[in-house]
Enzyme design. Structure first.
Site, mmCIF file in Angstrom:
data_model
loop_
_atom_site.group_PDB
_atom_site.id
_atom_site.type_symbol
_atom_site.label_atom_id
_atom_site.label_comp_id
_atom_site.label_asym_id
_atom_site.label_seq_id
_atom_site.Cartn_x
_atom_site.Cartn_y
_atom_site.Cartn_z
ATOM 1 N N THR A 51 -56.084 -20.205 60.768
ATOM 2 C CA THR A 51 -55.152 -20.629 61.813
ATOM 3 C C THR A 51 -53.816 -19.901 61.693
ATOM 4 O OG1 THR A 51 -53.883 -22.514 62.645
ATOM 5 C CG2 THR A 51 -54.489 -22.596 60.338
ATOM 6 N N SER A 103 -49.301 -29.584 58.656
ATOM 7 C CA SER A 103 -50.127 -30.800 58.633
ATOM 8 C C SER A 103 -51.124 -30.661 57.487
ATOM 9 C CB SER A 103 -50.898 -30.955 59.953
ATOM 10 O OG SER A 103 -51.952 -29.998 60.012
ATOM 11 N N TYR A 145 -54.280 -30.777 57.779
ATOM 12 C CA TYR A 145 -55.293 -29.819 58.264
ATOM 13 C C TYR A 145 -54.840 -28.380 57.989
ATOM 14 C CZ TYR A 145 -56.816 -26.312 61.499
ATOM 15 O OH TYR A 145 -57.202 -25.108 62.016
ATOM 16 N N HIS A 146 -53.608 -28.058 58.405
ATOM 17 C CA HIS A 146 -53.129 -26.683 58.197
ATOM 18 C C HIS A 146 -53.029 -26.355 56.705
ATOM 19 C CE1 HIS A 146 -51.716 -27.149 62.464
ATOM 20 N NE2 HIS A 146 -52.073 -25.896 62.514
ATOM 21 N N LYS A 187 -56.167 -24.974 55.360
ATOM 22 C CA LYS A 187 -56.407 -23.565 55.713
ATOM 23 C C LYS A 187 -55.564 -22.631 54.848
ATOM 24 C CE LYS A 187 -59.184 -24.280 59.310
ATOM 25 N NZ LYS A 187 -60.292 -23.576 59.913
HETATM 26 N N1 USQ Z 1 -48.064 -31.026 71.976
HETATM 27 C C1 USQ Z 1 -47.357 -31.513 73.072
HETATM 28 N N2 USQ Z 1 -47.986 -32.370 73.907
HETATM 29 C C2 USQ Z 1 -49.279 -32.770 73.733
HETATM 30 C C3 USQ Z 1 -49.990 -32.269 72.624
HETATM 31 C C4 USQ Z 1 -49.359 -31.392 71.759
HETATM 32 O O1 USQ Z 1 -46.192 -31.188 73.293
HETATM 33 O O2 USQ Z 1 -49.761 -33.561 74.544
HETATM 34 C C5 USQ Z 1 -47.402 -30.087 71.070
HETATM 35 C C6 USQ Z 1 -47.458 -30.416 69.594
HETATM 36 O O3 USQ Z 1 -46.414 -31.291 69.201
HETATM 37 C C7 USQ Z 1 -47.346 -29.030 68.978
HETATM 38 C C8 USQ Z 1 -48.056 -28.119 69.970
HETATM 39 O O4 USQ Z 1 -48.110 -28.860 71.191
HETATM 40 O O5 USQ Z 1 -46.007 -28.637 68.938
HETATM 41 C C9 USQ Z 1 -49.442 -27.698 69.593
HETATM 42 O O6 USQ Z 1 -50.260 -28.831 69.383
HETATM 43 P P1 USQ Z 1 -51.843 -28.708 69.563
HETATM 44 O O7 USQ Z 1 -52.433 -30.058 69.357
HETATM 45 O O8 USQ Z 1 -52.171 -27.990 70.819
HETATM 46 O O9 USQ Z 1 -52.254 -27.680 68.398
HETATM 47 P P2 USQ Z 1 -52.271 -27.831 66.799
HETATM 48 O O10 USQ Z 1 -52.134 -29.223 66.354
HETATM 49 O O11 USQ Z 1 -51.289 -26.853 66.274
HETATM 50 O O12 USQ Z 1 -53.730 -27.366 66.405
HETATM 51 C C10 USQ Z 1 -54.547 -26.521 67.230
HETATM 52 C C11 USQ Z 1 -55.989 -26.668 66.785
HETATM 53 C C12 USQ Z 1 -56.134 -26.122 65.362
HETATM 54 C C13 USQ Z 1 -55.628 -24.696 65.318
HETATM 55 C C14 USQ Z 1 -54.181 -24.628 65.786
HETATM 56 C C15 USQ Z 1 -53.678 -23.221 65.908
HETATM 57 O O13 USQ Z 1 -56.409 -28.013 66.844
HETATM 58 O O14 USQ Z 1 -57.495 -26.168 64.987
HETATM 59 O O15 USQ Z 1 -55.689 -24.214 63.997
HETATM 60 O O16 USQ Z 1 -54.106 -25.198 67.129
HETATM 61 S S1 USQ Z 1 -51.956 -23.099 65.582
HETATM 62 O O17 USQ Z 1 -51.256 -24.055 66.460
HETATM 63 O O18 USQ Z 1 -51.548 -21.751 65.889
HETATM 64 O O19 USQ Z 1 -51.725 -23.461 64.211
#
Ligand code: USQ
Length: 407
Positions: free
Chosen positions: A145, A187, A189-190, A193
């Site tokens: 990730t 997190s 999860y992260h 990784k």
């Molecule tokens: N967010 C909002 N509104 C929502 C949902 C999320 O503003 O309704 C925000 C979160 O607070 C965060 C961002 O959007 O700042 C991203 O959240 P997300 O749930 O889209 O993504 P994340 O939790 O980071 O995890 C997802 C995948 C994970 C992957 C990661 C890539 O579930 O498997 O590793 O994205 S990365 O984000 O580049 O680490």
């Protein structure tokens, strides 16, 4: 090539299996169906009507004549079966998606933290140990990730995994070293990784296991060329507060006339990639394996970066949806800049599918088609990073403070 896909029933695993099969690779899937069981636990289901594995695979065979084998196996727990499977199949590559992938799910409770750590770290160590025990020269491709870097580019473009550092030795001489970019997980999860990276570095150094670690951004979209062929092949679409990712959630929220839930100011910048590009990147990774003796190859699997409020505005302009700024349940910076290179995959031939390509509409249309399957109660993000930002507790605290003032 013979390819074994661990976690081949999931959101990225299933379309990758179909894509590789379509490209003529011999594909087998391993999955313990944990993602489907988590849907039961959370009392939610994919917005799209995904079929059981046997129906998916029969449909694929009927449509294309291609056979994908399936083995129900828990990679984190059934080590001996995994070793035997490698010996029987003798794959050229193993693609490792067999990890719990949602940050909010990993933060729900102590149980979820422990489950995510136990599952993810044991799965990664098991497949690496099994490759060594098999005596086969298997290339491992892992879905990592972008979150391993944290979400700040500190004014420079994030590199692909490694960083050159310069230190001053005791005698005053300058010493140069290459290190993994300092991990900064947001997190549990992260965190798993970031720890996976150390497993790869160790097994690569000690046993010369060839590894490609793909640092993927947030995936958006749901269908690929292959999953579109028949409704029985449809990919999952997570929209709930734990598994739904931000852009797909915004698109789905717009489709069902629900306000777009922007956490905090929406100043957070993240990396994104369309699911069609994910499957292409997996293909590029397996056909461009590191040479024997090469260090772990780390590639940033993302095609663009966006600020969340920018995405919300884009979806709102497209659909007329209302934007709502909700309290952020996570502990994360309210605003950050992010720039990262993806030169590795571009150099291998990736042609990015960007947000501009009209696919936002396609996702909204899919969400509209299956609106009746949506349970609106599952949309809010209720998993909180700390006890302090649990909405219930915050309210209770506000109440306590109010009571104290009154005394
Ligand atoms: N967010 C909002 N509104 C929502 C949902 C999320 O503003 O309704 C925000 C979160 O607070 C965060 C961002 O959007 O700042 C991203 O959240 P997300 O749930 O889209 O993504 P994340 O939790 O980071 O995890 C997802 C995948 C994970 C992957 C990661 C890539 O579930 O498997 O590793 O994205 S990365 O984000 O580049 O680490």
């Amino acid at each position: 090539m013979k390819v074994l896909i661990l976690g081949g029933d999931g959101f990225c695993g299933w379309p990758s299996a179909l894509h590789l099969s379509m490209q003529g690779h011999e594909v087998a899937i391993v999955d313990n169906l944990s993602r489907r069981n988590i849907d039961n636990e959370l009392e939610v289901q994919s917005l799209t009507p995904i079929q059981p594995p046997s129906i998916r695979l029969q449909a694929w065979k009927a449509l294309t004549g291609r056979v994908i084998a399936f083995e129900r196996l828990n990679v984190a727990e059934e080590y001996d079966r995994l070793v035997h499977l490698l010996g029987d199949l003798r794959p050229d590559s193993v693609v490792h998606f067999a990890e719990q992938r949602a940050a909010p799910y990993s933060m729900k409770s102590s149980w979820h933290k422990r489950y995510t750590v136990n599952n993810n770290l044991n799965a990664t160590n098991n497949i690496l140990a099994a490759i060594v025990e098999s005596g086969l020269d298997i290339h491992l491709v892992h879905l990592g990730t972008m979150g391993v870097y944290g979400y700040s580019s500190v004014g420079v473009e994030l590199p692909e995994g490694y960083l050159q550092v310069r230190m001053t030795a005791a005698d005053g001489a300058e010493v140069e070293q290459e290190i993994l970019y300092p991990p900064n997980p947001g997190s549990i999860y992260h965190l798993t990784k970031t720890q996976d990276q150390l497993f790869f570095a160790f097994y690569n150094k000690n046993d010369a296991v060839r590894v490609t670690d793909l640092h993927q951004g947030i995936v958006w979209g749901t269908q690929t060329r292959e999953t579109c062929l028949d409704e029985r092949l449809i990919n999952r679409f997570d929209y709930d507060g734990d598994y739904g990712t931000v852009l797909n959630r915004f698109l789905m929220q717009a489709a069902i006339d629900y306000p777009l839930t922007v956490h905090g100011s929406g100043g957070q910048t993240r990396a994104f990639i369309h699911i069609q590009d994910t499957v292409r990147c997996i293909e590029l990774a397996i056909v461009n394996a590191p040479a024997p003796g090469e260090r772990v190859k780390i590639l940033n699997q993302m095609t663009e970066t966006h600020r969340l409020i920018g995405l919300a505005n884009l979806v709102s302009n497209l659909t007329g949806a209302r934007i709502e700024h909700v309290p952020n349940p996570r502990r994360e910076a309210d605003s950050n800049d992010l720039s990262a290179t993806n030169a590795g995959l571009l150099g291998l031939g990736l042609r990015p599918t960007t947000l501009r390509e009209g696919l936002l509409k396609e996702v909204t249309e899919i969400a509209k088609r299956y609106t009746s399957r949506c349970d609106r109660r599952r949309i809010p993000c209720v998993s909180t990073w700390t006890r302090d930002n649990a909405p219930g507790l915050a309210m209770a605290k506000a109440g306590e403070a109010g009571n104290q003032r009154m005394q």
